[in-house]
Design an enzyme around this catalytic site. Structure first.
Site, PDB file in Angstrom:
ATOM      1  N   LYS A  21       0.837  -1.199   0.000  1.00 59.54           N
ATOM      2  CA  LYS A  21       0.000   0.000   0.000  1.00 59.54           C
ATOM      3  C   LYS A  21       0.872   1.250   0.000  1.00 59.54           C
ATOM      4  O   LYS A  21       0.690   2.161  -0.824  1.00 59.54           O
ATOM      5  CB  LYS A  21      -0.933   0.020   1.215  1.00 59.54           C
ATOM      6  CG  LYS A  21      -1.909   1.192   1.214  1.00 59.54           C
ATOM      7  CD  LYS A  21      -2.647   1.317   2.524  1.00 59.54           C
ATOM      8  CE  LYS A  21      -1.829   2.142   3.509  1.00 59.54           C
ATOM      9  NZ  LYS A  21      -2.585   2.522   4.719  1.00 59.54           N
ATOM     10  N   ASP A  40      -6.532   0.843   0.792  1.00 60.19           N
ATOM     11  CA  ASP A  40      -6.640   1.112   2.230  1.00 60.19           C
ATOM     12  C   ASP A  40      -8.027   0.690   2.696  1.00 60.19           C
ATOM     13  O   ASP A  40      -8.773   0.037   1.954  1.00 60.19           O
ATOM     14  CB  ASP A  40      -6.358   2.585   2.529  1.00 60.19           C
ATOM     15  CG  ASP A  40      -7.433   3.522   1.985  1.00 60.19           C
ATOM     16  OD1 ASP A  40      -8.384   3.058   1.314  1.00 60.19           O
ATOM     17  OD2 ASP A  40      -7.330   4.745   2.240  1.00 60.19           O
TER      18      ASP A  40
END
Length: 270
Positions: A141, A159
């Protein structure tokens, strides 16, 4: 341009049974609609270079981008380069980043990644995912955030907001972020990945909230198979809108010039 304020109550949902092709077409239409709603979508962390974005993204775990943005000015004033940060006294750094939470673990990560940048990459943030994920505290991420926004390399940032919305929209039922990333990557052309991530996260923070989505004020409600999970009354839903959609400050102290909302307040000025 579509706006949340112009949304009307919707009773029609997407079909319960939907072919893969129909889902892809609906997903791409959602992306086009979100591009009209959020033409100014951007990363909500303040940064001036790849190193600052990398550090800010590591700090953003388990806290808000606002709190990170309020904390990083002092952090980067004290440690403007990887070399400076790698030589930091841990207790002094902990005190600076304390407002972001989990400050001891984050300090350990920042010291480790700064030392790695200094020793292995000549003090520069690498522009490859396989190098970034080797740095302490950096996962896919974080790597995709840095690649997409500091290097222009397309990436999908999964997320909590992104995962929640793509499941509500029935693009996938996967829970694992890596699997979600792979599924969504197969729906959209690579050129859309970075901006899609911003638009989805913007929508999740402003309208499609975790506990009580503002369905009645949602401009893509006709395309959403989960419409009705939240408040459907338009007036009540509008009261749930956040950030610029609700007339409040955003999360960045230094937002882009085209951001229509108010800059966030500095630490201690809330």
């Amino acid at each position: 341009m579509r706006t949340a304020a112009g949304a009307k109550a919707i009773t029609r949902k997407a079909p319960k049974t939907e072919s893969h092709l129909a889902m892809v077409r609906r997903a791409r239409r959602i992306n086009r609609e979100l591009a009209e709603v959020y033409p100014y979508a951007h990363p909500e962390l303040d940064f001036r270079n790849p190193f600052e974005l990398l550090v800010a993204t590591v700090l953003s775990a388990q806290t808000t981008d606002l709190r990170v943005n309020q904390t990083t000015p002092a952090l980067f004033a004290a440690y403007p380069t990887p070399e400076d940060m790698a030589a930091a006294v841990p207790e002094e750094m902990e005190e600076i980043i304390r407002p972001t939470g989990f400050f001891r673990a984050k300090t350990k990560s920042l010291l480790g990644l700064s030392a790695a940048l200094r020793d292995e990459f000549g003090g520069e943030v690498p522009g490859r995912l396989e190098d970034l994920v080797k740095l302490p505290g950096v996962g896919r991420k974080t790597a995709n955030v840095v690649l997409g926004n500091a290097f222009g390399v397309p990436g999908i940032t999964v997320d909590t907001h992104f995962g929640r919305l793509v499941r509500r929209w029935k693009w996938t039922d996967e829970e694992d972020p890596v699997k979600v990333e792979a599924v969504v990557a197969g729906i959209f052309p690579k050129s859309e990945w970075t901006m899609l991530s911003h638009r989805v996260v913007f929508h999740g923070r402003r309208i499609c909230h975790a506990r009580k989505p503002a369905c009645g004020a949602c401009p893509i409600a006709p395309l959403c198979p989960s419409y009705g999970e939240g408040e459907t009354d338009p007036e009540k839903a509008r009261k749930l809108l956040k950030y610029e959609m609700g007339g409040y400050p955003g999360q960045r102290l230094s937002p882009p010039a085209d951001y229509p909302g108010k800059p966030a307040p500095a630490l201690g000025a809330e």
